[in-house]
Write a protein that holds these residues in place. Structure first.
Motif, PDB file in Angstrom:
ATOM      1  N   VAL A 147      -3.979 -18.277   9.184  1.00 36.75           N
ATOM      2  CA  VAL A 147      -4.389 -16.922   9.554  1.00 36.75           C
ATOM      3  C   VAL A 147      -3.144 -16.166   9.997  1.00 36.75           C
ATOM      4  CG1 VAL A 147      -5.777 -15.531  11.141  1.00 36.75           C
ATOM      5  CG2 VAL A 147      -6.683 -17.706  10.263  1.00 36.75           C
ATOM      6  N   ILE A 148      -2.955 -14.971   9.456  1.00 36.86           N
ATOM      7  CA  ILE A 148      -1.779 -14.161   9.782  1.00 36.86           C
ATOM      8  C   ILE A 148      -2.248 -12.878  10.452  1.00 36.86           C
ATOM      9  CG2 ILE A 148       0.343 -13.116   8.925  1.00 36.86           C
ATOM     10  CD1 ILE A 148      -0.021 -14.823   6.375  1.00 36.86           C
ATOM     11  N   GLU A 149      -1.824 -12.683  11.695  1.00 40.67           N
ATOM     12  CA  GLU A 149      -2.173 -11.476  12.437  1.00 40.67           C
ATOM     13  C   GLU A 149      -0.900 -10.784  12.907  1.00 40.67           C
ATOM     14  OE1 GLU A 149      -4.400 -12.603  15.893  1.00 40.67           O
ATOM     15  OE2 GLU A 149      -2.796 -13.846  16.715  1.00 40.67           O
ATOM     16  N   ASN A 150      -1.035  -9.513  13.245  1.00 40.02           N
ATOM     17  CA  ASN A 150       0.133  -8.778  13.735  1.00 40.02           C
ATOM     18  C   ASN A 150       0.403  -9.094  15.199  1.00 40.02           C
ATOM     19  OD1 ASN A 150       2.125  -6.429  13.143  1.00 40.02           O
ATOM     20  ND2 ASN A 150       1.199  -5.893  15.097  1.00 40.02           N
ATOM     21  N   GLY A 151      -0.649  -9.069  16.006  1.00 43.48           N
ATOM     22  CA  GLY A 151      -0.478  -9.297  17.439  1.00 43.48           C
ATOM     23  C   GLY A 151      -0.032  -8.043  18.167  1.00 43.48           C
ATOM     24  N   GLY A 152       0.329  -8.197  19.420  1.00 47.09           N
ATOM     25  CA  GLY A 152       0.785  -7.066  20.213  1.00 47.09           C
ATOM     26  C   GLY A 152      -0.293  -6.062  20.531  1.00 47.09           C
ATOM     27  N   GLY A 153      -1.573  -6.479  20.446  1.00 47.63           N
ATOM     28  CA  GLY A 153      -2.682  -5.572  20.723  1.00 47.63           C
ATOM     29  C   GLY A 153      -3.144  -4.795  19.512  1.00 47.63           C
ATOM     30  N   TYR A 154      -2.481  -4.991  18.370  1.00 51.38           N
ATOM     31  CA  TYR A 154      -2.826  -4.218  17.178  1.00 51.38           C
ATOM     32  C   TYR A 154      -4.130  -4.685  16.536  1.00 51.38           C
ATOM     33  CZ  TYR A 154      -2.283  -1.921  12.644  1.00 51.38           C
ATOM     34  OH  TYR A 154      -2.477  -1.148  11.525  1.00 51.38           O
ATOM     35  N   ASP A 155      -4.304  -5.980  16.424  1.00 51.35           N
ATOM     36  CA  ASP A 155      -5.465  -6.526  15.702  1.00 51.35           C
ATOM     37  C   ASP A 155      -6.100  -7.675  16.476  1.00 51.35           C
ATOM     38  OD1 ASP A 155      -3.318  -8.226  15.396  1.00 51.35           O
ATOM     39  OD2 ASP A 155      -3.249  -8.107  13.213  1.00 51.35           O
ATOM     40  N   GLY A 209       6.555   0.660  26.514  1.00 52.95           N
ATOM     41  CA  GLY A 209       5.559  -0.152  25.827  1.00 52.95           C
ATOM     42  C   GLY A 209       6.138  -0.774  24.568  1.00 52.95           C
ATOM     43  N   LEU A 210       5.533  -1.853  24.140  1.00 51.41           N
ATOM     44  CA  LEU A 210       5.958  -2.523  22.922  1.00 51.41           C
ATOM     45  C   LEU A 210       5.556  -1.698  21.704  1.00 51.41           C
ATOM     46  CD1 LEU A 210       6.898  -5.120  21.324  1.00 51.41           C
ATOM     47  CD2 LEU A 210       4.500  -5.836  21.438  1.00 51.41           C
ATOM     48  N   ASN A 211       6.480  -1.523  20.773  1.00 52.00           N
ATOM     49  CA  ASN A 211       6.125  -0.962  19.466  1.00 52.00           C
ATOM     50  C   ASN A 211       5.659  -2.134  18.610  1.00 52.00           C
ATOM     51  OD1 ASN A 211       5.856   0.270  17.003  1.00 52.00           O
ATOM     52  ND2 ASN A 211       8.004   0.849  16.793  1.00 52.00           N
ATOM     53  N   GLU A 212       4.364  -2.212  18.400  1.00 53.55           N
ATOM     54  CA  GLU A 212       3.779  -3.386  17.749  1.00 53.55           C
ATOM     55  C   GLU A 212       3.812  -3.318  16.229  1.00 53.55           C
ATOM     56  OE1 GLU A 212       0.249  -0.593  18.424  1.00 53.55           O
ATOM     57  OE2 GLU A 212       2.160  -1.071  19.371  1.00 53.55           O
ATOM     58  N   PRO A 221       4.221   6.125  16.527  1.00 56.76           N
ATOM     59  CA  PRO A 221       5.390   5.243  16.475  1.00 56.76           C
ATOM     60  C   PRO A 221       5.417   4.282  15.292  1.00 56.76           C
ATOM     61  CG  PRO A 221       4.352   5.212  18.658  1.00 56.76           C
ATOM     62  CD  PRO A 221       3.399   5.870  17.730  1.00 56.76           C
ATOM     63  N   VAL A 222       4.444   4.379  14.384  1.00 53.81           N
ATOM     64  CA  VAL A 222       4.324   3.427  13.273  1.00 53.81           C
ATOM     65  C   VAL A 222       5.654   3.152  12.574  1.00 53.81           C
ATOM     66  CG1 VAL A 222       3.262   3.022  11.019  1.00 53.81           C
ATOM     67  CG2 VAL A 222       1.876   3.901  12.905  1.00 53.81           C
ATOM     68  N   PRO A 223       6.440   4.173  12.147  1.00 55.49           N
ATOM     69  CA  PRO A 223       7.645   3.903  11.357  1.00 55.49           C
ATOM     70  C   PRO A 223       8.936   3.823  12.164  1.00 55.49           C
ATOM     71  CG  PRO A 223       7.202   6.240  11.276  1.00 55.49           C
ATOM     72  CD  PRO A 223       6.185   5.627  12.231  1.00 55.49           C
ATOM     73  N   GLU A 236       4.578  11.904  25.176  1.00 60.30           N
ATOM     74  CA  GLU A 236       3.163  12.133  25.478  1.00 60.30           C
ATOM     75  C   GLU A 236       2.387  12.511  24.215  1.00 60.30           C
ATOM     76  OE1 GLU A 236       2.758  13.864  29.936  1.00 60.30           O
ATOM     77  OE2 GLU A 236       3.871  15.111  28.525  1.00 60.30           O
ATOM     78  N   PHE A 237       3.068  13.166  23.272  1.00 65.41           N
ATOM     79  CA  PHE A 237       2.391  13.573  22.047  1.00 65.41           C
ATOM     80  C   PHE A 237       2.079  12.359  21.167  1.00 65.41           C
ATOM     81  CE2 PHE A 237       2.502  14.677  17.538  1.00 65.41           C
ATOM     82  CZ  PHE A 237       1.518  15.655  17.474  1.00 65.41           C
ATOM     83  N   SER A 238       3.110  11.603  20.803  1.00 62.79           N
ATOM     84  CA  SER A 238       2.895  10.475  19.891  1.00 62.79           C
ATOM     85  C   SER A 238       2.025   9.393  20.522  1.00 62.79           C
ATOM     86  CB  SER A 238       4.237   9.894  19.440  1.00 62.79           C
ATOM     87  OG  SER A 238       5.035   9.509  20.537  1.00 62.79           O
ATOM     88  N   GLU A 239       2.142   9.204  21.831  1.00 62.53           N
ATOM     89  CA  GLU A 239       1.304   8.208  22.497  1.00 62.53           C
ATOM     90  C   GLU A 239      -0.165   8.619  22.476  1.00 62.53           C
ATOM     91  OE1 GLU A 239       2.975   7.783  26.359  1.00 62.53           O
ATOM     92  OE2 GLU A 239       4.876   6.964  25.613  1.00 62.53           O
ATOM     93  N   ALA A 240      -0.421   9.918  22.694  1.00 62.85           N
ATOM     94  CA  ALA A 240      -1.807  10.395  22.684  1.00 62.85           C
ATOM     95  C   ALA A 240      -2.419  10.260  21.295  1.00 62.85           C
ATOM     96  CB  ALA A 240      -1.860  11.847  23.154  1.00 62.85           C
ATOM     97  N   ILE A 241      -1.635  10.579  20.259  1.00 63.79           N
ATOM     98  CA  ILE A 241      -2.128  10.439  18.891  1.00 63.79           C
ATOM     99  C   ILE A 241      -2.443   8.971  18.599  1.00 63.79           C
ATOM    100  CG2 ILE A 241      -1.516  10.614  16.450  1.00 63.79           C
ATOM    101  CD1 ILE A 241      -2.146  13.282  17.691  1.00 63.79           C
ATOM    102  N   GLU A 242      -1.538   8.082  18.984  1.00 65.63           N
ATOM    103  CA  GLU A 242      -1.729   6.665  18.701  1.00 65.63           C
ATOM    104  C   GLU A 242      -2.957   6.107  19.406  1.00 65.63           C
ATOM    105  OE1 GLU A 242       0.854   2.560  18.593  1.00 65.63           O
ATOM    106  OE2 GLU A 242       1.312   4.017  20.149  1.00 65.63           O
TER     107      GLU A 242
END
Length: 309
Positions: A95-103, A136-139, A205-207, A223-229
């Motif tokens: 099983v392959i997961e991303n981790g870091g709270g993403y999945d 925060g971690l960029n996951e 922060p995706v890319p 505050e902008f990118s964090e709120a969107i995420e």
């Protein structure tokens, strides 16, 4: 974009089996009934088709891969599990997961599946990435090419453990895959040599790992990118500051996550277009017809093109 908010809902779906009659998305991205794993292949379940494609490239015809999320038009927050995905997890060898709270839903489903023998590969753990002091971690590890190389090695090792007869093939395939990654790392370095710290704006922060490797600096109010995420309310001041970056052409590009567009991100995109700022669309999962290397090649080329405008 973290998917932790899905965990409670997924647990209910898994435990009651009140799921859609559709199967898990196939590797190509279109919904289909999840086939039973071939007994002579290693059964693999990946949280997204990004890791599913990497697994396929390394495992070749000795693995049977199913990706839980594979539709690039799907907002991962709207993902709903189904009973067939649960069944595949119960039989998975890897099983392959991303981790870091993403999945986190993968761990929830795997626990409910009762499959303690599965080898679980966590991309964030493998990468060694940690949150910076006070941040925060960029996951979004799959946009960091050196980390993807580490993940490829671990996938090959896990496949070799599950299928010792194919171990040499898995190692060779991983080496070939990493050679392609090396070419992309060089492309990023070439951009960085001329980018000279130019600023960019983002919607999420995706890319960021890719942009930083290209020598670019994120100028977006946090505050902008964090709120969107996080799907939260955007502070008016942060939105105004983000729009000003674009209308004043104070950044070289807007890198826009088109997979989670909404009213505010559309407003930002339109401001960039009106302000003459290049817009670089990105996604969190593979576009149809693309493999991982082709996808990242296109993303890097798009960044290069935006900077040359």
């Amino acid at each position: 974009m973290p998917l932790a908010s899905l965990v409670a809902g997924l647990a209910i779906v898994v435990l009651t089996s009140c799921a859609s009659s559709e199967g898990a998305p196939s590797e190509g991205g279109s919904p289909s009934a999840a086939p039973a794993s071939s007994p002579d292949r290693v059964s693999v379940v990946a949280s997204t088709n990004v890791y599913g494609d990497i697994a396929r490239q390394i495992g070749g015809d000795r693995v049977d891969v199913v990706s839980i999320i594979s539709d690039p038009s799907q907002d991962p927050h709207s993902f709903e599990a189904n009973a067939q995905t649960q069944l595949r997890l119960s039989n998975a060898k890897v099983v392959i997961e991303n981790g870091g709270g993403y999945d986190d839903f993968v761990d929830t489903m795997l626990k409910a599946a009762g499959n303690p023998g599965a080898q679980v590969l966590n991309a964030v753990t493998i990468s060694g990435k940690t949150a910076p002091p006070g941040g925060g971690l960029n996951e979004h590890i799959w946009y960091d090419l050196p980390s993807v190389g580490k993940i490829a090695d671990q996938i090959a090792a896990a496949f070799g453990k599950a299928d010792s007869m194919g171990a040499a093939q898995f190692t060779a395939n991983a080496s070939a895959f990493k050679a392609k990654l090396d070419t992309l790392v060089k492309d990023e370095a070439d951009i960085a040599a001329t980018a000279k710290g130019q600023g960019v704006a983002i919607t999420e922060p995706v890319p960021l790992y890719m942009l930083e490797a290209c020598g670019l600096v994120d100028r977006t109010p946090g505050e902008f990118s964090e709120a969107i995420e996080e799907g939260g309310e955007i502070p008016p001041r942060a939105l105004r500051e983000t729009l000003a970056l674009l209308t004043g052409k104070r950044v070289a590009a807007l890198v826009y996550n088109e997979q989670t567009a909404g009213p505010e991100t559309e407003q930002v995109r339109q401001a960039a277009q009106k302000g003459g700022v290049a817009v670089v669309p990105v996604t969190e999962t593979l576009p149809p017809g693309k493999d991982y290397i082709g996808w990242m090649t296109d993303n890097i080329a798009a960044v290069r093109g935006a900077l040359s405008r």
